[in-house]
Motif scaffolding. Sequence first.
Motif, PDB file in Angstrom:
ATOM      1  N   GLN A  45      -4.620  46.445-109.050  1.00 17.44           N
ATOM      2  CA  GLN A  45      -5.110  46.991-110.113  1.00 17.44           C
ATOM      3  C   GLN A  45      -5.157  48.505-110.423  1.00 17.44           C
ATOM      4  O   GLN A  45      -5.142  49.254-111.304  1.00 17.44           O
ATOM      5  N   HIS A  46      -5.504  49.327-109.231  1.00 20.07           N
ATOM      6  CA  HIS A  46      -5.598  50.543-108.955  1.00 20.07           C
ATOM      7  C   HIS A  46      -3.945  51.096-109.365  1.00 20.07           C
ATOM      8  O   HIS A  46      -4.061  52.117-110.090  1.00 20.07           O
ATOM      9  N   LEU A  47      -3.121  50.525-108.571  1.00 13.10           N
ATOM     10  CA  LEU A  47      -1.815  51.070-108.914  1.00 13.10           C
ATOM     11  C   LEU A  47      -1.179  50.972-110.448  1.00 13.10           C
ATOM     12  O   LEU A  47      -0.462  51.663-110.781  1.00 13.10           O
ATOM     13  N   VAL A  48      -1.695  50.101-111.183  1.00 12.85           N
ATOM     14  CA  VAL A  48      -1.309  49.760-112.423  1.00 12.85           C
ATOM     15  C   VAL A  48      -1.709  50.942-113.403  1.00 12.85           C
ATOM     16  O   VAL A  48      -1.126  51.460-114.254  1.00 12.85           O
ATOM     17  N   GLY A 103       4.998  47.769-102.234  1.00 10.65           N
ATOM     18  CA  GLY A 103       4.110  46.647-101.383  1.00 10.65           C
ATOM     19  C   GLY A 103       2.677  47.087-101.338  1.00 10.65           C
ATOM     20  O   GLY A 103       2.406  48.123-101.017  1.00 10.65           O
ATOM     21  N   VAL A 104       1.926  45.990-101.518  1.00 13.80           N
ATOM     22  CA  VAL A 104       0.506  46.099-101.133  1.00 13.80           C
ATOM     23  C   VAL A 104       0.105  44.853-100.300  1.00 13.80           C
ATOM     24  O   VAL A 104       0.798  43.942-100.296  1.00 13.80           O
ATOM     25  N   GLN A 109       8.341  55.371-114.409  1.00 17.69           N
ATOM     26  CA  GLN A 109       8.654  54.563-115.678  1.00 17.69           C
ATOM     27  C   GLN A 109       8.725  53.216-115.540  1.00 17.69           C
ATOM     28  O   GLN A 109       8.333  52.551-116.471  1.00 17.69           O
ATOM     29  N   THR A 110       9.216  52.833-114.479  1.00 18.52           N
ATOM     30  CA  THR A 110       9.368  51.210-114.271  1.00 18.52           C
ATOM     31  C   THR A 110       8.912  51.258-112.806  1.00 18.52           C
ATOM     32  O   THR A 110       9.607  51.547-111.868  1.00 18.52           O
ATOM     33  N   SER A 111       7.893  50.279-112.528  1.00 17.53           N
ATOM     34  CA  SER A 111       7.613  50.015-111.354  1.00 17.53           C
ATOM     35  C   SER A 111       7.196  48.688-111.194  1.00 17.53           C
ATOM     36  O   SER A 111       6.764  47.640-112.012  1.00 17.53           O
ATOM     37  N   TYR A 112       7.413  47.865-109.979  1.00 15.51           N
ATOM     38  CA  TYR A 112       7.118  46.539-109.678  1.00 15.51           C
ATOM     39  C   TYR A 112       6.197  46.672-108.252  1.00 15.51           C
ATOM     40  O   TYR A 112       6.650  47.305-107.211  1.00 15.51           O
ATOM     41  N   ILE A 113       4.986  46.017-108.543  1.00 13.85           N
ATOM     42  CA  ILE A 113       4.013  45.934-107.394  1.00 13.85           C
ATOM     43  C   ILE A 113       4.044  44.751-106.908  1.00 13.85           C
ATOM     44  O   ILE A 113       4.037  43.708-107.530  1.00 13.85           O
TER      45      ILE A 113
END
Length: 340
Positions: free
Chosen positions: A204-207, A196-197, A216-220
């Motif tokens: 954009q930082h986390l991307v 969560g953000v 490998q797989t992330s959902y922000i």
Amino acid sequence: MKQWIKAAGTGKMGSRDLTYDEAVAAAHSISRGEATDAQVAAFLIAERMKGESDEEIMAFIDVFRKYSLPFASFSDSLNCAGPYDGRNYFPITIPVSLFLASVGFSQVLHGAESLPPKLGTSLKELFEGLGVCMDISTAEWERNFSEIHIGFIWSEQMCPPLQKIRHVREQISLRTLVNTVEKVINPIRSMNLVIGVNHKTAMQHLVQILPKAGFQTSYIVQGIEGSEDLPIYKSSVIRKVTAWGDESSIIDPEMFGFQSRPLEKIDKLEQLRILQRVMDGDDSPDIKAERDHVIFNTGLRLFWFDRVSSFEEGFHLAAQLYKRKEAGRVLNRWNTMSQM
């Protein structure tokens, strides 16, 4: 530390990003206790005002990992990274994680006592209130996690540098790069992440960072009060990030038949009271909003991480797990094992 404070904090015309190696040196100085409290505070504030670079954040992640306790790898697990400054709303992620654990999808949550600026109720407080013992050895944690597929990592016990600078963070009462770093230290090396953000700019930082950090797989998601929990009373923007790139999408709960009023702020005791009712499979009308949020978020995570073939299948399975009181069953086993 003085040279790194000067580099980051000279001012609008003179400040610059630290190189990766310079940021590593600064992180080591903080981790070893060589920097004074005033220097740590000055550095964190200077970085916040300048704007942290991806290289600087990645350097702190790498260094803090070196100082963290070693855990066994559970790569197929899901790392659930929510706000470390606590929650003022119903903590949806707790029953969601218990439901996912009940079908063998391992879940790791983490945090410590709540921090400013929000000072809400921390997950650590809530799990303790539900009867889970936090103060266990790494070996005991790994044993429990292997058997019940869920665990909570007390981050400041796992990563001593976080404990070392806690009082400084309490005094400056601002979010800093450490708020990102602590969420992705990932001691059990999960390949999957939902994070969560508070603001879309943080996405954009986390991307850029998450693939480098080993996910490998992330959902922000910009969830409720910066959590990993999506609301069902409005649409949400989602960023899926993999090693091959990222993509944005919009989740509209109404498309799947979910509608609700916004949740209300509640204190720790009320959070625990509603959590217990959810564990008991309560289908009363007065907690319909909380129940539907749990079913919605459970279904999303089941589909996102390939445990079901469609959103609809995920929501159906989530409703069945709720009806069967699977969250309470897992929690009871967790309580028993954590106190053995």
